[in-house]
Design an enzyme around this catalytic site. Structure first.
Site, mmCIF file in Angstrom:
data_model
loop_
_atom_site.group_PDB
_atom_site.id
_atom_site.type_symbol
_atom_site.label_atom_id
_atom_site.label_comp_id
_atom_site.label_asym_id
_atom_site.label_seq_id
_atom_site.Cartn_x
_atom_site.Cartn_y
_atom_site.Cartn_z
ATOM 1 N N ASN A 1 -24.738 -38.630 14.809
ATOM 2 C CA ASN A 1 -25.237 -38.748 16.179
ATOM 3 C C ASN A 1 -25.154 -40.201 16.601
ATOM 4 O OD1 ASN A 1 -26.830 -39.034 18.501
ATOM 5 N ND2 ASN A 1 -28.356 -37.555 17.836
ATOM 6 N N HIS B 1 -23.478 -33.619 23.972
ATOM 7 C CA HIS B 1 -23.961 -34.737 23.158
ATOM 8 C C HIS B 1 -24.088 -34.276 21.714
ATOM 9 C CE1 HIS B 1 -26.427 -37.676 21.269
ATOM 10 N NE2 HIS B 1 -27.536 -36.955 21.342
ATOM 11 N N CYS C 1 -29.408 -41.069 25.071
ATOM 12 C CA CYS C 1 -28.230 -40.282 24.722
ATOM 13 C C CYS C 1 -27.555 -39.639 25.927
ATOM 14 C CB CYS C 1 -28.599 -39.221 23.695
ATOM 15 S SG CYS C 1 -29.200 -39.906 22.137
#
Length: 352
Positions: free
Chosen positions: A290, A260, A118
């Site tokens: 996500n 993020h 990520c």
């Protein structure tokens, strides 16, 4: 300097009430724990590379509509290098970037992948800035794309309600320090001692060298949620604070903050601990979930398309992912051509 930006999510939107009944969830339960109302999953047969292509085409179109940079007497090629950040590549080998460059008709440009989970977009952004700064390339296409729905175990409610599919892309070119679009600095870090907190255990050389120690379930994503929560908040907070000091910004100087998009509670905790003034944070996790490495460029594209980012604003990015890895970047927002909506994608894609 950033001169092109775009993001895409698959057309299939999955609301909380549409999640598998076996997960025993409802809309209120998912929103309370994650802040997510809708996530997007690809249709069968759609790959990470397909989403990457759509985001790349859109970002290149935005860059092509930008004012000319005036640095070359001869019109330069669209890009000199392609970098793809992903944890869900179409195949273990080869890297996705060369095929993406081919599908875009870019010729025999340098192309490679970055694997930082990520944190991948920030790592790829730093790599692109270094390549440009070293004089290796004038213009670089950076794409972050994920199809996490293919990694989720059917019985994994914890990961299943959170992770989603999408892609984002930016085009960087050589520019002058301090002009709109400039990337002013980075902070990157890792801690391999935490590598088991977020992982896909199988599918690599370890499993192939000792097949009796692995099962088909090891091909699915695993995460220790509580431990990851604490690491994510701590690492993104500290990285952001270090970078602010390095570039000479105070927290009041930050006009927009994009972390993020891991979990709404993580986003709030990081913003509170930096601490940032209210109203500076950009988030779209409620509408896309996500999306791993793609989450920051998707959030940027969403905000740019909705006029929440303006030329010259000071923007702070921060990320955290498996590895463990983390990274932050500071930039001055550029003057961009209109950025298309990240939604409504799925039609024909331009090919070489």
């Amino acid at each position: 300097m950033l001169e092109g930006l775009a993001g895409v999510v698959p057309p299939r939107a999955v609301g909380n009430n549409e999640l598998p009944a076996a997960w025993e969830t409802d809309d209120a339960w998912v929103r309370r724990r994650t802040g997510i109302g809708v996530r997007h999953w690809v249709a069968p047969g759609v790959s990470t590379g397909d989403l990457a292509l759509q985001a790349a085409v859109r970002a290149l179109d935005v860059a092509a509509a930008a004012p000319p940079d005036g640095l070359d007497a001869v019109t330069p090629p669209p890009v000199d290098a392609v970098i793809v950040a992903t944890s869900t590549p179409d195949r273990p080998m080869p890297a996705m970037a060369p095929q993406l460059a081919h599908r875009l008709g870019l010729g025999q440009v340098a192309a490679w992948d970055v694997a930082a989970a990520c944190s991948g977009f920030v790592y790829a952004l730093a790599t692109a800035a270094g390549v440009i700064g070293a004089g290796i390339a004038h213009r670089v296409l950076v794409v972050a794309a994920e199809v996490y729905s293919t990694l989720i175990a059917p019985d994994d409610r914890g990961a299943g309600v959170v992770f989603a599919d999408g892609a984002g892309a930016v085009v960087l070119r050589r520019g002058e320090h301090g002009e709109p679009g400039s990337i002013l600095g980075f902070d990157l870090g890792s801690d391999g001692a935490g590598h088991e907190l977020i992982e896909v255990p199988g599918g690599g050389a370890l499993a192939r060298s000792a097949p009796d120690r692995y099962t088909p379930a090891d091909l699915h994503f695993r995460m220790r949620g509580r431990d990851v929560f604490q690491h994510a908040v701590t690492r993104m907070t500290l990285s952001s604070q270090v970078l602010l000091k390095n570039v000479g910004w105070s927290v009041d100087d930050v006009d927009r903050f994009v972390a993020h998009q891991a979990n709404a509670r993580i986003l709030s905790a990081v913003a509170d601990r930096i601490p940032l003034p209210a109203g500076r944070q950009i988030a779209n996790i409620d509408r896309v979930g996500n999306t791993g490495a793609a989450s920051i460029p998707l959030a940027l594209a969403d905000a740019a398309g909705n006029s929440r980012l303006h030329t010259g604003q000071r923007v702070l990015l921060t990320s955290f992912g498996a590895g463990l890895t983390w990274g932050s970047a500071a930039l001055l927002w550029p003057h961009l051509a209109p950025v298309p909506s990240v939604h409504g994608v799925g039609g024909p894609v331009r090919s070489a």
